[in-house]
Design an enzyme around this catalytic site. Sequence first.
Site, PDB file in Angstrom:
ATOM      1  N   THR A 124      -2.468   2.959   3.448  1.00 38.03           N
ATOM      2  CA  THR A 124      -1.569   4.308   3.373  1.00 38.03           C
ATOM      3  C   THR A 124      -0.764   4.399   4.585  1.00 38.03           C
ATOM      4  O   THR A 124      -1.322   3.683   5.509  1.00 38.03           O
ATOM      5  CB  THR A 124      -2.646   6.000   2.774  1.00 38.03           C
ATOM      6  OG1 THR A 124      -2.888   5.629   1.750  1.00 38.03           O
ATOM      7  CG2 THR A 124      -1.927   7.094   3.109  1.00 38.03           C
ATOM      8  N   ARG A 149      -4.160   9.813 -11.467  1.00 40.76           N
ATOM      9  CA  ARG A 149      -4.558   9.897 -10.441  1.00 40.76           C
ATOM     10  C   ARG A 149      -3.833  10.770  -9.231  1.00 40.76           C
ATOM     11  O   ARG A 149      -2.866   9.785  -8.413  1.00 40.76           O
ATOM     12  CB  ARG A 149      -5.780   9.111 -10.095  1.00 40.76           C
ATOM     13  CG  ARG A 149      -6.386   9.434  -9.210  1.00 40.76           C
ATOM     14  CD  ARG A 149      -5.731   8.537  -7.713  1.00 40.76           C
ATOM     15  NE  ARG A 149      -7.049   8.037  -6.841  1.00 40.76           N
ATOM     16  CZ  ARG A 149      -6.898   8.333  -5.283  1.00 40.76           C
ATOM     17  NH1 ARG A 149      -5.537   7.713  -5.060  1.00 40.76           N
ATOM     18  NH2 ARG A 149      -8.289   8.090  -3.926  1.00 40.76           N
ATOM     19  N   GLY A 188      -4.726  11.086  -4.960  1.00 38.72           N
ATOM     20  CA  GLY A 188      -5.532  11.057  -3.704  1.00 38.72           C
ATOM     21  C   GLY A 188      -5.879  12.602  -3.047  1.00 38.72           C
ATOM     22  O   GLY A 188      -4.885  14.034  -3.227  1.00 38.72           O
ATOM     23  N   SER A 190       1.095  -1.300  -0.165  1.00 37.80           N
ATOM     24  CA  SER A 190       0.076  -0.157  -0.447  1.00 37.80           C
ATOM     25  C   SER A 190       1.231   1.102   0.075  1.00 37.80           C
ATOM     26  O   SER A 190       0.071   2.333  -0.105  1.00 37.80           O
ATOM     27  CB  SER A 190      -0.657   0.648   1.141  1.00 37.80           C
ATOM     28  OG  SER A 190      -0.002   0.215   2.166  1.00 37.80           O
ATOM     29  N   THR A 250      -6.744   8.080   6.030  1.00 35.62           N
ATOM     30  CA  THR A 250      -6.124   7.225   5.451  1.00 35.62           C
ATOM     31  C   THR A 250      -7.797   6.719   5.101  1.00 35.62           C
ATOM     32  O   THR A 250      -8.918   6.624   5.062  1.00 35.62           O
ATOM     33  CB  THR A 250      -6.037   6.091   5.951  1.00 35.62           C
ATOM     34  OG1 THR A 250      -6.471   4.728   7.076  1.00 35.62           O
ATOM     35  CG2 THR A 250      -4.498   5.729   5.974  1.00 35.62           C
ATOM     36  N   GLY A 251      -7.781   5.849   3.634  1.00 38.98           N
ATOM     37  CA  GLY A 251      -9.609   5.574   3.421  1.00 38.98           C
ATOM     38  C   GLY A 251      -9.202   6.182   1.737  1.00 38.98           C
ATOM     39  O   GLY A 251      -8.647   6.470   1.427  1.00 38.98           O
ATOM     40  N   THR A 260       1.610   7.709   0.619  1.00 44.55           N
ATOM     41  CA  THR A 260       0.583   6.319   0.001  1.00 44.55           C
ATOM     42  C   THR A 260       0.987   5.660  -2.097  1.00 44.55           C
ATOM     43  O   THR A 260       1.849   6.951  -2.185  1.00 44.55           O
ATOM     44  CB  THR A 260      -0.571   6.398  -0.281  1.00 44.55           C
ATOM     45  OG1 THR A 260      -1.498   5.414  -0.469  1.00 44.55           O
ATOM     46  CG2 THR A 260      -0.610   7.760  -0.709  1.00 44.55           C
TER      47      THR A 260
END
Length: 419
Positions: free
Chosen positions: A247, A275, A277, A93, A298-299, A265
Amino acid sequence: MTFSRRDFVKTSVIGSVAAGIGATSVFPHASAESGQQGHASQKETSKRPVILCANNGLAYVEAAYAALKGGADTLDAAIQVVKGPENDPNDDSVGLGGLPNEEGVVELDSCCMHGPTRRAGAVGGVRNIKNVSMVAKAVMQHTGHVMLVGEGAERFAVDMGFPRENLLTDRSRKIWMLWKQFNSDRDWWGPGIADPHWEPPAPDKKPQGELWRDRIQQLQQQAASLGIEPEYQLAAVRRILFPPTGTIHCSALNDKGEISGITTTSGLAFKLPGRVGDSPIIGAGCYTDQDVGSAGATGSGEENIKVAGAHTIVENMRHGMSPQAAGMDALKRIVRNYNGDMNKLRFMDMTYYVLRKDGAYAAVSLWEGYSAGHPHKFAVHDGTLRSETATPLLQGYSQEWPPFPPIPEELKKDSEYLK
Ligand code: ASP
């Protein structure tokens, strides 16, 4: 309380009918704490130093805590924690071994804030450089900018002496190939959950058990033919069926009350190239204010960007909210963005890590975890290192995206990885 996926779907239906923002039945854990008061599970502590991080940092906290006690800078201590997963080829991750984008290229994101000097640095979409947390710090220290992205960020890192290396481990490459083979008709193109015309997928006509057995068997055979080790095949299958996020965030506070934060991350597995985030966005993936405290996330990155989660939390604490109330408020904003529609919210998740300048801390999550028995955990050290469970806003478990039908109980028993 434990929920099966089936229970959860039932709850979701009830939830979506009942869901008004602030409806206490929908926010069971948060309803008692909408304001300035503490909460039973709120960790009030005057102990300093404190290190708070996502649970994948647990193994690296003890050494960083010792460094902090020995006078290390707060950002350096936080980076010492997150470098662990960045360097670990088996943590898919973050950093080396991170799962790649849809073209098989690992792209990393990171941002940091240094409380004592009130500075920030960030990098997004960086290829070929493993320790992007340190590159984010280098942007902060050695440029007049706050954020560098893509090729420019990579060139800057090389100029600063970071080695270029292949970040795609053999295992992550094979998982990506398996994903390509399987996913030819399912990808991230097209309207997302936020599109007003988005509909949850229609249930499959075939009996669920058969469908799953077919899919899993087929994927396991493909994994074997790609050379994925037998003991890792089901884990690989899980990553294909449910492309993971992952992450690490870490905030560190020293005994003088200085505080810093960092998030790093590899982002969403199999994302579109380019992309980025929330993780490299100052104010979303991380925000630290020396006067108040620090928060990280995180998420579901897209959701967090829209509520500027980490900044929202720090501002909430500035106005007197406890760490837990501040985090819950940010989660409620995500719920508000979907008008409480559980049919959409169940496909996302979010965990916030919150550390106030006085050492009080909390971690809160949108859902209890990704399945029963897998709650969201975080690591904390305030003299004693431990792992704790984040307090969820909503009861139940998030469902991975892209959506798949519920896994039959008998298949769950077969594999840890498919729970
Ligand atoms: N927030 C990260 C991102 O969206 C992923 C994660 O935390 O799992 O890139």
